[in-house]
Design an enzyme around this catalytic site. Structure first.
Site, short mmCIF file in Angstrom:
data_model
loop_
_atom_site.label_atom_id
_atom_site.label_comp_id
_atom_site.label_asym_id
_atom_site.label_seq_id
_atom_site.Cartn_x
_atom_site.Cartn_y
_atom_site.Cartn_z
N CYS A 286 79.61 74.83 -11.00
CA CYS A 286 80.37 74.45 -12.21
C CYS A 286 81.83 74.07 -11.94
O CYS A 286 82.21 72.91 -12.12
CB CYS A 286 80.32 75.58 -13.22
SG CYS A 286 78.65 75.99 -13.73
N ILE A 287 82.63 75.04 -11.52
CA ILE A 287 84.09 74.83 -11.49
C ILE A 287 84.49 73.65 -10.57
O ILE A 287 85.34 72.85 -10.95
CB ILE A 287 84.83 76.13 -11.07
CG1 ILE A 287 84.37 77.31 -11.93
CG2 ILE A 287 86.35 75.97 -11.15
CD1 ILE A 287 84.65 77.21 -13.40
#
Ligand SMILES: NC(=O)c1ccc[n+]([C@@H]2O[C@H](COP(=O)([O-])OP(=O)(O)OC[C@H]3O[C@@H](n4cnc5c(N)ncnc54)[C@H](O)[C@@H]3O)[C@@H](O)[C@H]2O)c1
Length: 450
Positions: A286-287
């Site tokens: 994600c990040i």
């Protein structure tokens, strides 16, 4: 709930009404496409409240595992999965023609980046095409994959519109981002509140009623684009704040100020501050990826997302900083990187998870190896993995001998199952990028912090 969130005022047609009855009576069949970190826990959650769940995945091994009741995702309990499969409530298939059997279809497929850091939405397109082949009146389709604002209406809606069925009347389409935090024991799929944005008002009503069956708080927003933007903002918020503390860590290193002491002190302010820790870089699905979905979309609007680019630049630079600081730590012992034995503790991107996708540890391992250091790793959560050159690496046991033989022990992931006292007591030199050794007893002159 925020007063700006939309209230349910259901006024759907007959098809929507029938689907809602199936949803609320739990007689609806739920299809989950993509049985990974997001999809499998979601499938189990829907099954737990009584739905029959059919999972779809291109990966035949995963499909076979599920059908044997064999679990492969840490956040799912082995017994729960086995019981659901044995009871005939949960099964999996690679036969996408069976999508027609589902009343609700939830899409949880990957959204990676291409080599040029552009969004790769080929998985969404491909599943969209599969769904379109069998789309029928009375189906609700929800996209949960993280993506740029506009995906639901610009990619999926045209694929489904080409079938001749009318959205909001015949079938229903919504975006509802998954917010799961793998490994988080306090917040799980069921008690993390969920955003829903429907293509039409009826889509919103049907989708939010579906999620309300399993999730405590469902927040309705006006459009799929708002929900899509909110999700990428949430991940961008983390990426930017992590980058901010990482930049401060670089400055603190130069100024010889302990960044961890600064973070502990700042956290005592009762308002206006939120703790983020520096580290070796960012990882996971994600990040490091999602903010670039927004940056890419922004360029279509002649808009340059400077915070995202800057955060990406700083976070990507951290493994290089770690490599340099390992070299400096070795230097204090008169050792060069070349030929030094490094024992890396942790390749998972964060503590207590088995996920090593995009993990900064992989980059660090690669950089150290490039400089001719001899690198082994230990991580019971990741017994083996393929490094950046396609070589399969295996975790070595964490013994006093392995620790004492290493010229430097490099802590890249602060897993809870490691005794840091044991590490510090047996290692000659430790470089700790996570402040994992903070709980160790006494003063340790052999420990260097980020
Ligand atoms: N992992 C997380 O912490 C997390 C949290 C929130 C949101 N998300 C988002 O959720 C989405 C899924 O992430 P994930 O971590 O579960 O991914 P994952 O890689 O763990 O699982 C994806 C699954 O989809 C399957 N798949 C791929 N192509 C397919 C296709 N065409 N048809 C059917 N199945 C297919 C894969 O085989 C795999 O089993 C991504 O958009 C991600 O950004 C992930």
């Amino acid at each position: 709930m925020n007063s700006s969130m939309l209230k349910s005022t259901f006024s759907g047609g007959e098809i929507a009404q029938k689907l809602l009855e199936r949803i609320t009576s739990r007689s609806a069949v739920v299809g989950v496409v993509g049985l990974g970190y997001v999809g499998l826990p979601l499938a189990v959650e829907k099954c737990r409240v009584g739905y029959a769940v059919l999972g779809f995945d291109r990966n035949a091994i995963r499909v076979a595992q599920i059908n044997q009741g064999s679990n492969y995702i840490r956040d799912v309990a082995d017994e729960t999965l086995a019981q659901m499969v044995a009871g005939g409530r949960l099964s999996a298939t690679s036969d996408f023609a069976r999508l027609v059997e589902c009343d609700v279809i939830v899409m949880c497929v990957p959204t990676p980046l291409t080599a040029n850091k552009d969004p790769d939405i080929s998985y969404i397109r491909s599943v969209g095409a599969d769904i379109a082949l069998t789309l029928r009146p009375g189906q609700l389709v929800c996209l949960e994959s993280t993506t740029y604002p506009g995906t639901t209406e610009e990619i999926l809606l045209p694929q489904f519109a080409a079938t001749g069925l009318v959205v909001g009347r015949d079938y229903f389409l919504a975006y509802s981002p998954e917010r799961v935090d793998p490994g988080n024991k306090r917040y799980t799929t069921s008690n993390t509140n969920k955003l829903v944005g429907g293509v039409t008002a009826t889509c919103l009503n049907v989708a939010s009623d579906f999620y309300q069956q399993t999730i405590i708080d469902v927040l309705r927003v006006s459009t799929p684009r708002v929900a899509e933007m909110t999700k990428v903002f949430e991940n961008t918020f983390r990426a930017v704040n992590i980058a901010l503390v990482n930049e401060l860590a670089l400055l603190c290193d130069r100024m010889k100020i302990d960044i961890w002491e600064v973070m502990d002190a700042a956290e005592t302010k009762p308002f206006g501050i939120m703790r983020f820790d520096p580290g070796p870089g960012v990882g996971g699905h994600c990040i490091p990826l999602d903010p670039f979905y927004l940056a890419w979309k922004a360029r279509q609007y002649d808009f340059h997302t400077r915070f995202i680019e800057l955060a990406g630049e700083i976070n990507v630079s951290m493994p290089y900083f770690v490599r340099d600081k390992v070299a400096r730590a070795l230097n204090t012992r008169g050792l060069p990187l070349k030929g030094s034995k490094i024992l890396m503790l942790g390749v998972a991107y964060k503590k207590d998870v088995p996920d090593w996708r995009e993990s900064p540890a992989l980059k660090i391992l690669d950089l150290l190896t490039e400089d001719d250091a001899i690198v082994d790793y230990h991580d019971t959560h990741v017994p083996s993995f393929q490094d950046e050159h396609g070589r399969i690496r295996h975790s070595v046991p964490l013994t006093a001998k392995a620790l004492s033989e290493a010229d430097c022990v490099l802590i890249t992931t602060d897993h809870s199952n490691i005794s840091w006292d044991f590490v510090v007591d047996n290692a000659r030199l430790v470089f700790d990028t996570r402040n994992a050794t903070k709980t160790c007893q006494g003063q340790h002159r052999n420990v260097f912090l980020l």
